[in-house]
Enzyme design. Sequence first.
Site, mmCIF file in Angstrom:
data_model
loop_
_atom_site.group_PDB
_atom_site.id
_atom_site.type_symbol
_atom_site.label_atom_id
_atom_site.label_comp_id
_atom_site.label_asym_id
_atom_site.label_seq_id
_atom_site.Cartn_x
_atom_site.Cartn_y
_atom_site.Cartn_z
ATOM 1 N N GLU A 13 13.506 2.092 15.518
ATOM 2 C CA GLU A 13 12.925 2.728 16.713
ATOM 3 C C GLU A 13 12.913 4.232 16.487
ATOM 4 O O GLU A 13 13.910 4.804 16.066
ATOM 5 C CB GLU A 13 13.777 2.383 17.949
ATOM 6 C CG GLU A 13 13.362 3.157 19.201
ATOM 7 C CD GLU A 13 14.254 2.845 20.410
ATOM 8 O OE1 GLU A 13 14.869 1.758 20.462
ATOM 9 O OE2 GLU A 13 14.336 3.705 21.297
ATOM 10 N N GLU A 67 11.689 11.889 24.461
ATOM 11 C CA GLU A 67 12.510 11.156 25.421
ATOM 12 C C GLU A 67 13.252 12.152 26.296
ATOM 13 O O GLU A 67 13.737 13.180 25.808
ATOM 14 C CB GLU A 67 13.500 10.238 24.692
ATOM 15 C CG GLU A 67 14.107 9.180 25.602
ATOM 16 C CD GLU A 67 14.972 8.177 24.839
ATOM 17 O OE1 GLU A 67 15.334 8.468 23.690
ATOM 18 O OE2 GLU A 67 15.297 7.118 25.410
#
Length: 377
Positions: free
Chosen positions: A189, A194
């Site tokens: 990932e 974020e």
Amino acid sequence: MSSHPDKPTFAFNRNDYHPPPDYKVTQSPLSSRWAPRNWNKKTWIGISIAAIILLVVIIVAAVVGSQNNAYPNYTALQYTLTDTYAGTDFFDNFDYFTGYDPTHGFVHYVPNTTAIQYNLTYASEKSAVLRVDTTEQDASTGRFSVRISSKKQYDQGLFVFDVKHAPYGCSTWNALWLADETDWPANGEIDVIESVNRGTSGVQSTLHTTNHCKMSNIKRHQTGQTLTTNCWNATDSNAGCGVQGPQETYGSAFNAAAGGIYACELRSAGIRIWFFPRDNIPSDIPSDITNTSAPDPSNWPTPLADFPNTHCDINRHFRNQSIIANIDLCGDWAGAASVYSGEGGCPGTCAGFVAGNATAFGEAFWEWGGWRVYSAR
Ligand SMILES: *[C@@H]1O[C@H](CO)[C@@H](O)[C@H](O)[C@H]1NC(C)=O
Ligand SMILES: *[C@@H]1O[C@H](CO)[C@@H](O)[C@H](O)[C@H]1NC(C)=O
Ligand SMILES: *[C@@H]1O[C@H](CO)[C@@H](O)[C@H](O)[C@H]1NC(C)=O
Ligand SMILES: *[C@@H]1O[C@H](CO)[C@@H](O)[C@H](O)[C@H]1NC(C)=O
Ligand SMILES: *[C@@H]1O[C@H](CO)[C@@H](O)[C@H](O)[C@H]1NC(C)=O
Ligand SMILES: *[C@@H]1O[C@H](CO)[C@@H](O)[C@H](O)[C@H]1NC(C)=O
Ligand SMILES: *[C@@H]1O[C@H](CO)[C@@H](O)[C@H](O)[C@H]1NC(C)=O
């Protein structure tokens, strides 16, 4: 030989000295032990072992030193444009995730039909918008939001994301990332962008993997600040190996400056993530989305985050990556009390805020100018 009369001559010739027969000339016990000719077999073995250990220590230190000094060859790759995500059919390239949120958010991820009905995903010629529902006044089981993942998957590539507006606000957990949802964390990932809650601490760019992928004690060329360094999901409560950018890389400061370009290069040498504010985009990234000219990251300035392959086999850890975008609400990160109330300074409880505060999600939307994916020839 002449001699001074006042000074009696005194000469001693050691050859003239004859010790008594019972007198032995011996050396001190200490000096005898240190003279190799006096070593016995046991001493020789001991000394040899010590020498070998010293040699091994020197070699290991040299190897570790050179590994820590190692840095991959990020030589220029010849990129060509393979995919453009833009225009009114932007969302046709994605699957809408509708299951229970694996990160335990207070959210209902809706299918495409509901998203269109509530205008939670909307694409025009100029941009694509993904937002949290702001109409439901009583979202007592969780609020509507959207999570999309590209139907196409990638093993490598250069991903260029034009971000016009990044979502933020209490309870939000916002991400633009790459992953294989069907085989996590084995296929890796990459969280390109974020952020949680008010988004005032700058972007976080993070990798999550299985074991044997670390960013500790290695050379990195990046402007961001290193957070935790073991990318393995079973360490640091699955914090991954993250890098934090300055405040202007996210949230209201980012949006006030009309956003910018995030780029992620995934290749065997490593993974690098750049942020370029709107007024400082490299000239080789075409401003016109229909222009197929490919940029050359080897000419770009130092990236925000650098994840070199020194202690991480990138090809093995990152495969079948879909591009994923979502806005989660509360959940494992944004909803943790220490994060929501503590760092975030948000009111009440996270779930209470989501359920009863429809009007507080006005800034909780992504707006993208377009995404482009380039592959190396
Ligand atoms: C990096 O790789 C390129 C192409 O494979 C090669 O030409 C170049 O010499 C390499 N540079 C270094 C410093 O190893
Ligand atoms: C919604 O998604 C389904 C499955 O991918 C697709 O067949 C359908 O055309 C989509 N509907 C709209 C309105 O985009
Ligand atoms: C849907 O959202 C877009 C983008 O914010 C907006 O321009 C459009 O007017 C909205 N459509 C409706 C029917 O509200
Ligand atoms: C880490 O991944 C393994 C599978 O490799 C999984 O069993 C485990 O639950 C994960 N742990 C966390 C904290 O995500
Ligand atoms: C396409 O973009 C490149 C890089 O910005 C630029 O040099 C080139 O002039 C553009 N081509 C056209 C036809 O506008
Ligand atoms: C990647 O996805 C393809 C298609 O679903 C699958 O056949 C392949 O096994 C996957 N590769 C890995 C390493 O998971
Ligand atoms: C709703 O949002 C406002 C403004 O952020 C805040 O003052 C209020 O406490 C929130 N209400 C709840 C129930 O969280």
